[in-house]
Design an enzyme around this catalytic site. Structure first.
Site, PDB file in Angstrom:
ATOM      1  N   SER A 195       0.917  -1.195  -0.143  1.00 54.95           N
ATOM      2  CA  SER A 195       0.092  -0.076   0.081  1.00 54.95           C
ATOM      3  C   SER A 195       0.778   1.253  -0.065  1.00 54.95           C
ATOM      4  O   SER A 195       2.123   1.180   0.015  1.00 54.95           O
ATOM      5  CB  SER A 195      -0.712   0.089   1.315  1.00 54.95           C
ATOM      6  OG  SER A 195      -1.595   1.223   1.470  1.00 54.95           O
ATOM      7  N   TYR A 243      -3.248  -0.698  10.116  1.00 54.45           N
ATOM      8  CA  TYR A 243      -3.287  -0.757   8.718  1.00 54.45           C
ATOM      9  C   TYR A 243      -1.774  -0.394   8.134  1.00 54.45           C
ATOM     10  O   TYR A 243      -1.320  -1.173   7.492  1.00 54.45           O
ATOM     11  CB  TYR A 243      -4.103  -0.011   7.754  1.00 54.45           C
ATOM     12  CG  TYR A 243      -4.170  -0.300   6.456  1.00 54.45           C
ATOM     13  CD1 TYR A 243      -4.825  -1.429   5.865  1.00 54.45           C
ATOM     14  CD2 TYR A 243      -3.557   0.530   5.563  1.00 54.45           C
ATOM     15  CE1 TYR A 243      -4.863  -1.679   4.378  1.00 54.45           C
ATOM     16  CE2 TYR A 243      -3.578   0.335   4.090  1.00 54.45           C
ATOM     17  CZ  TYR A 243      -4.346  -0.738   3.680  1.00 54.45           C
ATOM     18  OH  TYR A 243      -4.400  -1.122   2.379  1.00 54.45           O
TER      19      TYR A 243
END
Length: 257
Positions: free
Chosen positions: A149, A162
């Protein structure tokens, strides 16, 4: 020197396991792999999207099978890998795609939410990579593709687990690439930028962050899922046999600024 030709991007005869491969970006990874000849095995907790994906993959001329399984429970990784081997006889490509994101302010963030995200995004990826590596090492070949990501590189001040999990995925990718290279297994990552999906809908519609993100992307536009399909095929194919330990950002230049 390895021969390069038009077949270098072919996945004909390969078997790919994609976690969370029937919805979101995972659906596009599954489709892309099948377009270039791979049979696909999808594991997800729910059966959402299975029927539609089956139709698409079979139209591409490939076989597909599914397993409903929570990959965060103990022993799940071995169960999943065994199911792939029983169905297709081998495993050539693992795409660790399944993930989740939970948001909250720093002082209000819940311990349970931290554990849920880390268990799915990082721990499950490790255990599946570990189980897959044992099969691939015997074959003396394989591709492990971990989905990172922008938060593999940057802070996420409301998505702490996350960000931590995606930083962890980058470290796991590098460590496994180093360790598995003698077995002719390549381990790489794909780091989507800001792509229009259900997971990013909150950001897209955020009156402050939405315009900030668009302004930060050199093209001024969010990406679409189809733009990840080519990089996925490259990392899964023999065209990338001398590429390992790389996290490939597909971000429209977001990280340049």
């Amino acid at each position: 020197m390895a021969k390069f030709d038009r077949n270098s991007f072919s996945l004909k005869g390969k078997v790919a396991l994609v976690t969370g491969g029937a919805r979101g970006l995972g659906k596009y990874y599954s489709i892309a792999l099948s377009m270039y000849g791979a049979n696909v095995f999808v594991v997800s907790r729910k059966q959402d999207g299975w029927a539609e994906l089956k139709q698409i993959v079979e139209k591409n001329g490939q076989q597909i099978d599914f397993l409903s399984q929570d990959i965060t429970v103990s022993g799940a990784a071995e169960k999943v890998i065994q199911a792939v081997i029983e169905r297709f006889g081998k495993l050539d490509i693992l795409v660790n795609n399944a993930g989740m994101q939970l948001r909250n302010d720093v002082l209000d963030f819940k311990d349970d939410d931290w554990l849920k995200v880390i268990d799915l995004n990082l721990n499950a990826s490790y255990f599946l990579a570990h189980a897959a590596a044992k099969v691939m090492a015997e074959q003396k070949s394989g591709k492990i593709i971990n989905i990172g990501s922008m938060q593999s590189y940057r802070a996420g001040k409301r998505i702490f687990p996350y960000a931590a999990s995606k930083h962890g995925i980058l470290g796991l990718t590098r460590a496994y690439a180093d360790a598995l290279a003698p077995y002719h297994i390549q381990v790489n990552g794909l780091a989507p930028g800001y792509i229009t999906t259900d997971m990013t809908k909150a950001l897209q519609t955020d009156p402050v962050r939405g315009p900030e993100i668009k302004a930060h992307i050199p093209s001024g536009e969010w990406g679409v899922p189809e733009e990840l399909m080519g990089p996925m095929v490259f990392l899964a194919s023999s065209a990338s046999d001398y590429v390992t330990g790389v996290m490939l950002p597909v971000d429209g230049g977001y990280l340049l600024r």
